[in-house]
Design an enzyme around this catalytic site. Structure first.
Site, PDB file in Angstrom:
ATOM      1  CG  HIS A   1      -1.971   1.072   1.167  1.00 31.03           C
ATOM      2  ND1 HIS A   1      -3.073   1.070   1.977  1.00 31.03           N
ATOM      3  CD2 HIS A   1      -2.090   2.195   0.403  1.00 31.03           C
ATOM      4  CE1 HIS A   1      -3.814   2.143   1.717  1.00 31.03           C
ATOM      5  NE2 HIS A   1      -3.243   2.838   0.764  1.00 31.03           N
TER       6      HIS A   1
ATOM      7  CG  HIS B   1      -2.532   8.487  -3.891  1.00 26.36           C
ATOM      8  ND1 HIS B   1      -3.347   9.557  -3.600  1.00 26.36           N
ATOM      9  CD2 HIS B   1      -2.510   7.708  -2.778  1.00 26.36           C
ATOM     10  CE1 HIS B   1      -3.788   9.433  -2.362  1.00 26.36           C
ATOM     11  NE2 HIS B   1      -3.309   8.318  -1.837  1.00 26.36           N
ATOM     12  CD  GLU B   2       0.644   5.363  -1.325  1.00 23.02           C
ATOM     13  OE1 GLU B   2       1.420   5.346  -0.358  1.00 23.02           O
ATOM     14  OE2 GLU B   2      -0.575   5.571  -1.215  1.00 23.02           O
TER      15      GLU B   2
ATOM     16  CE  LYS C   1      -1.784  10.636   1.133  1.00 21.40           C
ATOM     17  NZ  LYS C   1      -2.961   9.846   0.723  1.00 21.40           N
ATOM     18  CG  HIS C   2       2.386   8.576   1.736  1.00 20.51           C
ATOM     19  ND1 HIS C   2       1.968   9.039   2.952  1.00 20.51           N
ATOM     20  CD2 HIS C   2       1.293   8.024   1.141  1.00 20.51           C
ATOM     21  CE1 HIS C   2       0.685   8.765   3.109  1.00 20.51           C
ATOM     22  NE2 HIS C   2       0.248   8.158   2.025  1.00 20.51           N
TER      23      HIS C   2
END
Length: 572
Positions: A86, A143-144, A155-156
């Site tokens: 994930h 997205h990650e 983001k991450h």
């Protein structure tokens, strides 16, 4: 310009029938040129630790109504066969996380050499149509890392760049951690395999991961099904405690994977192929083939089946204490078990005794009437039990019905389970009464202090295995009394060459061939291994119990109702 060197573990991953390896050493961004790494984070303080999150696709996909050929939920025979990534997330100790960091936008060309691995082990599970999937691979990686948007908020990946570096190094680092800490392999080998009828104890799953990685994982569930496992690591990638606890119920399911129909639309399913079944890898097929299974003839009347543990081990190894703790644990969890005393010399019990050999014969009476000593008298008592199996034992067993679970607390005289036939005949009688029996061999962990005692314990256990011919679970008891647990850990997964070197050092040269033969017996056949038991921890007791239950297939026939999953399509 910030320079970063990351030594990456060689990835040897089977992809499309072939192996590939990736090695990174240097500060290039994949094109041979230097890449400027982001070293400042806009309006975000430095994060405290990493969370490696892996998700169970069957649980996530069960709530998804989105589908296309690029979606991991919709790939039929090529669907995921285990936990997938994930993300690798930077987090704060207060439970929050950085979510708006400055840095370069996601660029797929930076990770072009990793796309095959990412597509297989880090797939998107929420892609609805090809036009919304980045280059037909999905937007999940973007997205990650940090979305391909003009906004400065990322983001991450970008928020962890002070440690992982550029985009390529972020993804390769995450892949390496995923392969190094293989949650799928750990759970499958512990018996937690996909099933639409089984429910597994959350404490057992946690213990399996604790025993493998020596860290406490965080479990995330959805409607009673395991959805994610999270491992928390420091910035130098050593394990640490997670801030958040698990939110799972006492028993959880690990549902089988059924591929969604690729023709699924917002209006429903268009008639097409049936969903593909869960695809197990070769290693998991091998694991399942090694498990004994009970088959039933549906044309015949089913026979009532009972379950039994035969608790054996040397005197003083903690057998009665184990039985007492097991009873307390099962009573607290609402599970019924019955403890049977088979020791004619026993006097005091910390558990309710369901059956007692002393009602048939006691050691005190034998010693007084026949003038025998303790050892001879005990053997006489067990021979008397053997002679009365068809009368006393059969009559007692009539009080227990289908699915009753008996735990036999045996005496500690080693002859009884090494070469005297009494216990073997006792076990065969139970099996004729349709009991599935598992031998639980306890060995005092304080006894395992050096290699000679370890080999001695292995040989004693192996002798009982050969004599009784039963499924065997070997337990290192009294772990709560061990002060130097690291010394014990060396013998839970021993290196054969290290054991051999220690044996040769402690013994004379004339024993070297014998030492080699003993080590080869322990190592090559992998017949003896030990599970540590700490009675202070409920999770440790539950893990041991789940191992035993798996051996005797306890609960395999139970009907379990699983709620329908909610329709929730968003993926973080």
């Amino acid at each position: 310009m910030a320079s970063l060197t990351i030594a990456v573990i060689l990835l040897s991953v089977l992809l499309s029938g072939s192996f590939f390896a990736v090695e990174v050493n240097g500060d290039s961004g994949g094109d041979g040129g230097a890449v400027e790494l982001v070293s400042t984070v806009a309006e975000q303080r430095e994060f405290d630790y990493f969370a490696l999150a892996v998700q169970w696709p069957a649980t996530y996909c069960s709530k998804s109504t989105k589908c296309c050929t690029q979606n991991g939920c919709c790939r039929g025979e090529n669907s995921p066969s285990g936990f997938t990534i994930h993300g690798l997330w930077p987090d704060y100790n207060d439970g929050s996380w950085p979510s708006c960091c400055s840095g370069p936008a996601f660029d797929e060309t930076e990770i072009s050499s990793l796309l095959s691995a990412l597509d297989k082990y880090w797939p998107t599970l929420s892609c609805s149509k090809s036009s919304t999937c980045h280059n037909k691979k999905g937007l999940f990686w973007a997205h990650e890392w940090g979305k391909r948007l003009p906004s400065s908020c990322k983001k991450h990946g970008t928020c962890s760049s002070s440690v992982t570096g550029d985009e390529y190094n972020y993804f390769i680092t995450t892949l390496n951690l995923y392969f190094k800490y293989n949650v799928t392999e750990v759970l499958f080998e512990a018996g937690y395999v996909p099933s639409n009828s089984e429910k597994y104890p959350s404490a057992g799953i946690i213990s399996a991961i604790e025993n493998a990685f020596h860290t406490n994982p965080q479990l995330v569930c959805l409607n009673g099904a395991l959805e994610e496992v999270r491992l928390c690591l420091t910035k130098d990638f050593k394990f640490r405690e997670c801030v958040a606890g698990s939110d799972c119920p006492e028993y959880v399911s690990l549902p089988e994977f059924a591929s969604l129909d690729v023709t699924k639309t917002a209006g429903g399913l268009i008639s097409g192929a049936d969903p593909a079944p869960f695809q197990l890898s070769n290693s998991i097929h091998k694991f399942l083939r090694g498990k004994s299974r009970r088959f039933k003839d549906l044309n015949k009347e089913e026979v009532a089946m009972g379950y039994a543990q035969l608790v054996i081990g040397p005197a003083g190894s903690g057998k009665s204490t184990y039985c007492s703790s097991l009873h307390q644990h099962c009573e607290a969890t609402g599970r019924a078990i019955h403890i049977v005393n088979l020791d004619p010399a026993a006097e005091n019990f910390d558990y309710p005794v369901a059956m007692d050999i002393r009602e048939l014969i006691s050691l005190d009476d034998v010693m007084e009437e026949l003038g025998l000593g303790p050892n001879g008298g005990l053997l006489y008592c067990m021979e008397h039990l053997e002679e009365n199996l068809d009368e006393w034992l059969s009559e007692e067993l009539e009080n227990y019905m289908e699915d009753d679970y008996l735990v036999f607390d045996c005496p500690g005289q080693i002859e009884l389970f090494s070469h005297v036939p009494g216990l073997k005949n006792f076990v065969e009688h139970l099996q004729r009464k349709n009991f599935n029996v598992c031998a639980v061999y306890l060995l005092d962990s304080q006894f395992i202090t050096d290699v000679t005692k370890f080999i001695s314990g292995c040989m004693a256990s192996l002798s009982a295995m050969v004599q009784l011919e039963l499924p065997h679970v070997n337990i290192l008891s009294k772990m709560d009394l061990v002060t130097r647990k690291r010394d014990i850990e060396d013998y839970l997964n021993p290196e054969p060459q290290t054991l051999l070197a220690e044996l040769n050092q402690r013994m004379g040269p004339q024993f070297q061939k014998l030492n080699k033969a003993l080590i080869e017996l322990v190592d090559q056949y992998s017949m003896v291994s030990f599970v540590p038991l700490d009675l202070r921890k409920e999770s440790s007791i539950q893990y041991v119990l789940s191992q035993i239950d798996n051996c005797i297939q306890f609960g395999e026939d139970a009907d379990v109702k699983i709620k329908d999953f909610d329709e929730d399509e968003d993926q973080d």
